[in-house]
Write a protein that holds these residues in place. Structure first.
Motif, PDB file in Angstrom:
ATOM      1  N   LEU A   1       0.687  -1.410   0.035  1.00  0.00           N
ATOM      2  CA  LEU A   1      -0.313  -0.047  -0.151  1.00  0.00           C
ATOM      3  C   LEU A   1       1.044   1.305  -0.225  1.00  0.00           C
ATOM      4  O   LEU A   1       0.921   2.305  -0.393  1.00  0.00           O
ATOM      5  CB  LEU A   1      -1.086   0.021   1.279  1.00  0.00           C
ATOM      6  N   ILE A   2       2.191   1.076   0.420  1.00  0.00           N
ATOM      7  CA  ILE A   2       2.922   2.455   0.715  1.00  0.00           C
ATOM      8  C   ILE A   2       3.397   3.158  -0.495  1.00  0.00           C
ATOM      9  O   ILE A   2       3.422   4.165  -0.702  1.00  0.00           O
ATOM     10  CB  ILE A   2       3.717   2.724   2.267  1.00  0.00           C
ATOM     11  N   THR A   3       4.202   1.961  -0.741  1.00  0.00           N
ATOM     12  CA  THR A   3       4.415   1.540  -2.236  1.00  0.00           C
ATOM     13  C   THR A   3       3.578   2.333  -3.698  1.00  0.00           C
ATOM     14  O   THR A   3       3.887   3.037  -4.219  1.00  0.00           O
ATOM     15  CB  THR A   3       5.260   0.526  -3.231  1.00  0.00           C
ATOM     16  N   PHE A   4       2.588   1.965  -3.105  1.00  0.00           N
ATOM     17  CA  PHE A   4       1.441   2.721  -4.391  1.00  0.00           C
ATOM     18  C   PHE A   4       1.040   3.880  -4.394  1.00  0.00           C
ATOM     19  O   PHE A   4       0.338   4.020  -5.182  1.00  0.00           O
ATOM     20  CB  PHE A   4       0.674   1.478  -4.808  1.00  0.00           C
ATOM     21  N   LEU A   5       1.624   4.002  -2.730  1.00  0.00           N
ATOM     22  CA  LEU A   5       1.556   5.740  -3.042  1.00  0.00           C
ATOM     23  C   LEU A   5       1.795   7.125  -3.821  1.00  0.00           C
ATOM     24  O   LEU A   5       1.357   7.802  -4.717  1.00  0.00           O
ATOM     25  CB  LEU A   5       1.681   6.604  -1.794  1.00  0.00           C
ATOM     26  N   SER A   6       3.318   5.973  -4.567  1.00  0.00           N
ATOM     27  CA  SER A   6       3.647   6.631  -5.462  1.00  0.00           C
ATOM     28  C   SER A   6       3.339   6.883  -6.404  1.00  0.00           C
ATOM     29  O   SER A   6       4.026   6.890  -7.923  1.00  0.00           O
ATOM     30  CB  SER A   6       4.970   6.640  -4.898  1.00  0.00           C
ATOM     31  N   GLY A   7       2.329   5.871  -6.817  1.00  0.00           N
ATOM     32  CA  GLY A   7       1.657   5.840  -7.674  1.00  0.00           C
ATOM     33  C   GLY A   7       1.238   6.553  -8.850  1.00  0.00           C
ATOM     34  O   GLY A   7       0.954   7.892  -8.105  1.00  0.00           O
ATOM     35  N   GLN A   8       0.255   6.675  -9.799  1.00  0.00           N
ATOM     36  CA  GLN A   8      -0.212   7.485 -10.711  1.00  0.00           C
ATOM     37  C   GLN A   8      -1.317   8.124 -10.725  1.00  0.00           C
ATOM     38  O   GLN A   8      -2.163   8.786 -11.316  1.00  0.00           O
ATOM     39  CB  GLN A   8       0.399   7.892 -11.940  1.00  0.00           C
TER      40      GLN A   8
END
Lengths: 318, 508
Positions: free
Chosen positions: B154-161
């Motif tokens: 979830l945290i990684t995906f926070l930098s997604g678009q």
């Protein structure tokens, strides 16, 4: 809602200089020799202790409670209700500060009427409240001046109560007759002896009703003293028969209906009623001797009623 | 655009009757107050999905149906079918009873996480929605510990678009934050703060995502025991300028994101970890500017619904930041005199609807006027003729009059000129009224202020007597409250002109 001046201030045009550092600063400080109490108190204790203080509030402070609740209601989508009944600002109530009185009022006028009725022109010996300064003087003279009764044996000392009359009489009865005949006072006016009132209620909790007077008197030198004196005394209600004897604490059970209470003072000489009370020869209860007074206060007369002092229970709390 | 209605809580509005709703809300409010007293005040948010806008009926599946769905998800190979199964599962999870059933299945979370990272975007979305439902579960068994496998992803995906996906991840994490200190430490270690920083930068034009970042951050920093590591990490992260840039009163952007960011700033300021750093990054300036803007809006009468949710945290932030250093040093950030006018306008506007907000507004004024170098602000209050507005607040309880008396006391302490100006503004008759009030604290403060006034200039003592204030002091001497008795006696003995008599029988 918003006052016009505030609106104007906030919607001022850009031409107005809004900077705080452009505002002229008033001179700080006090005159030399100004007696600032908290530092210069002569009795060694700082009585006034207020100091300006900035206040830091942490997240859990109780001052923040309402705002936090509002925020969380919003987070939980419960705040969007048209008639959100949040706590509204109440106007402060007013309280009579005379010790033992503790009555609470919702307007200043009610409070002031109460105070003026019950706590003005108070006799410091017996704590009766008289309607005027003159009557207070007369009361003090007739009841608390030991010289008075001595002089009264030889001179006319009882003044007519009507202002401007100036007549004096040898006895209370004579004065009363004078006032009835000349000044057309009703014969049941509360001179010295008052009529018996039929319905007597005792409110253990509520001491005073608004605007009415109390047939209570205790002498108060210190609150602590009063507390001790009265701790075993029953409470008193407004209209009642009071048997007063010169010895404090003595009640007269046979003459009292069950539902009256009495209070006696711890003053030997102070009667507990108003100026005009005196034992009269035609009183209804001949079994009383001269020193025993039986007093009642008619409901309609607010004259010479005692105020309340001392610890007599608690009034309505806020 | 006001997003207030888009984000819902499960409790929602099930009862159609308004009275029923109000009753439920009052009960709920009581619960919240109890929770706050126990320092357990926590809220979670649930995003509604587009296909559930007309939510009203929840299809509660039987437990074996839930299990079957899950098994299909677990074993399914066809991605299209899997997507449909996941969607059906997600809908089933609307009903809390399904949560317990699901977590009892072996590796249930792991399977969801696999789909969360899988190749199919729609499967990812539905898996994220499933996890989001679980994060909002009323059951204590479905806690963050159980969901912890998902957090690094979830945290990684926070930098997604993808905004929608990111929003889901944010709210899921936000719901997990309050659960325990362990969870927060874990999130911190997994890099949630830099991720939030990235996220708000990438999605800075998307109000929904910005609001979600604000919410998640506020959940992270408003929990208990966060001052040790979390708040210093936030302060050092570069998030502050980004939060501040959201504090623009752009109506297009909506109030939702601004509200969340403002609450974050409040939690940071009241923790008092390093308020100097906050000020240095411009927090005080931005917050006061926004308060002025809101004050102007209030003056014009254009009060949006919910605006108090924004005013509240701003007031608190400013109030606490005023203690971060000598006031003189902060003055450049406080140079707009309209701030004082706004602080007097908010109580007038919100007195009946939100008296606590009125009180907090005056609290900020207290902090402005109580410092060693507050004379410029006290002078400004006179110059702008704001003191009468304060005096008019004296009849009101709820702590308001006490706070006003503090401010007036602060001003009086500045000096004789200030006392004279206070008297000119009509303070003495107002004090005659407050001396009669039932609240002892009010009377105490009134006596203090009165004492200061009378000590500064004998004219004021005489004026007080002319206003018939003397009987009040005498009456207070008979009170059974020692604090006020002593003060009243002190004033009578030391500050009144000698020719004043104390004898009531000689009075008017």
């Amino acid at each position: 809602m918003l006052q016009p001046e505030l609106i104007q201030l906030l919607t001022a045009s850009d031409l107005v200089d809004l900077r705080i550092d452009a505002i002229p600063k008033l001179q700080v400080g006090f005159r030399p020799g100004c007696f600032f109490s908290s530092s210069g108190s002569q009795d060694g204790e700082a009585k006034l202790t207020f100091i300006p203080q900035q206040i830091l509030l942490n997240k859990d402070h109780e001052l923040f409670e309402d705002g936090d609740i509002h925020r969380h209601l919003y987070l939980q989508n419960l705040s969007t209700c048209p008639a959100y009944d949040s706590p509204t600002a109440r106007q402060c109530e007013f309280r009579c500060y005379i010790s033992g009185c503790s009555q609470v009022f919702s307007t200043v006028e009610d409070y002031e009427h109460h105070y003026n009725t019950l706590h003005r022109h108070v006799c410091s010996s017996c704590q009766r409240s008289l309607p005027s300064a003159r009557l207070l003087d007369i009361h003090i003279q007739e009841w608390h001046d030991s010289l008075f009764s001595i002089l009264a044996e030889r001179q006319d000392m009882y003044q007519c109560l009507v202002e401007g009359c100036g007549s004096k009489f040898r006895t209370r009865d004579q004065r009363k007759d004078h006032m009835i005949k000349i000044h057309k006072y009703p014969s049941d006016f509360m001179f010295d002896k008052v009529k018996r009132i039929k319905n007597i209620k005792i409110a253990k909790k509520n001491m005073l009703q608004k605007g009415t007077s109390m047939e209570v008197s205790m002498s108060v030198s210190e609150p602590e003293g009063v507390c001790e004196v009265l701790s075993d005394q029953p409470e008193e209600e407004e209209y009642m028969e009071i048997n007063h004897s010169l010895e404090p604490g003595i009640l007269d059970p046979p003459s009292n209906p069950i539902n009256t209470v009495e209070l006696s003072t711890d003053h030997d000489t102070a009667p507990i009623l108003s100026v005009t009370i005196q034992p009269t020869t035609n009183q209804q209860r001949p079994q009383h001797n001269r020193e025993r007074h039986s007093y009642r206060v008619p409901r309609t007369v607010c004259f010479g009623q005692g105020s309340v002092q001392g610890f007599r229970g608690h009034g309505r709390r806020i | 655009m006001w997003r207030l209605n888009a984000v819902r809580h499960k409790a929602g509005r099930q009862g159609s009757d308004l009275e029923e709703f109000k009753f439920k809300r009052r009960e709920h409010e009581k619960e919240l107050r109890r929770a706050r007293k126990d320092s357990q005040l926590v809220s979670k948010r649930l995003l509604l999905n587009d296909d559930e806008e007309e939510d009203g009926t929840m299809d509660t599946l039987a437990s074996d149906q839930v299990v079957e769905l899950f098994n299909m998800v677990r074993h399914g190979r066809d991605l299209v079918k899997k997507e449909a199964d996941l969607r059906a599962l997600r809908k089933a999870l609307r009903s809390p009873s399904a949560h317990l059933i699901l977590i009892k299945q072996p590796n249930s979370i792991a399977i969801l996480v696999t789909n969360l990272c899988g190749p199919n975007p729609q499967c990812r979305l539905e898996a994220a929605r499933c996890l989001h439902e679980l994060s909002h579960s009323p059951h204590s068994e479905v806690d963050s510990l159980r969901l912890r496998q998902a957090t690094p992803y979830l945290i990684t995906f926070l930098s997604g678009q993808s905004p929608k996906f990111t929003e889901l991840c944010l709210y899921t994490l936000g719901n997990m934050c309050p659960d325990s200190e362990n969870v927060r430490d874990m999130l911190l270690a997994q890099g949630i703060i830099p991720a939030l920083n990235n996220c708000i930068q990438i999605h800075r034009t998307n109000l929904a995502v910005v609001e979600a970042v604000g919410f998640t951050l506020s959940q992270l920093i408003s929990a208990n025991y966060v001052t040790g590591t979390i708040i210093p990490a936030v302060l050092a992260s570069g998030l502050i300028p980004r939060l501040l840039s959201v504090l623009t009163p752009d109506s297009q952007f909506g109030l939702g994101p601004v509200i969340e960011c403002a609450w974050c700033l409040h939690y940071l300021a009241c923790s008092n970890v390093d308020n100097g750093a906050l000020v240095a990054q411009g927090t005080l300036l931005h917050c006061t500017s926004l308060l002025v803007t809101l004050g102007v809006a209030v003056a014009k009468g254009s009060i949006e619904e919910g605006i108090e949710l924004l005013i509240w945290p701003l007031l608190r932030c400013v109030g606490n930041l005023l203690l971060s250093g000598p006031l003189g040093a902060l003055q450049p950030q406080l140079n707009d005199s309209r701030l004082l006018a706004a602080l007097c306008a908010f109580p007038q506007a919100f007195l009946q609807t939100h008296p606590a907000l009125a009180r907090e507004s005056i609290w900020v004024l207290n902090n402005l006027t109580a410092a060693a170098d507050s004379s410029v602000f006290c002078s400004a209050l006179f110059y702008l003729n704001l003191v009468p507005a304060l005096i008019q607040l004296l009849p009101f309880s709820h702590g308001i009059n006490i706070m006003v008396l503090r401010v007036l006391g602060n001003i009086a302490h500045q000096g004789r000129e200030y006392c004279l100006h206070l008297a000119q503004a009509g303070l003495l008759p107002a004090l005659c009224a407050t001396l009669k009030m039932a609240d002892t604290e009010v009377v105490t403060f009134s006596l203090e202020v009165l004492g200061q006034l009378m000590a500064s200039d004998p004219q004021l003592a005489e004026e007080f007597v002319r206003q018939s204030g003397l009987p009040m002091l005498e009456a207070i001497q008979y009170s059974n409250q020692e604090t006020i008795r002593l003060r009243a006696t002190h004033l009578l003995e030391h500050h009144l002109p000698p020719h004043c008599t104390v004898d009531t029988s000689a009075s008017q």
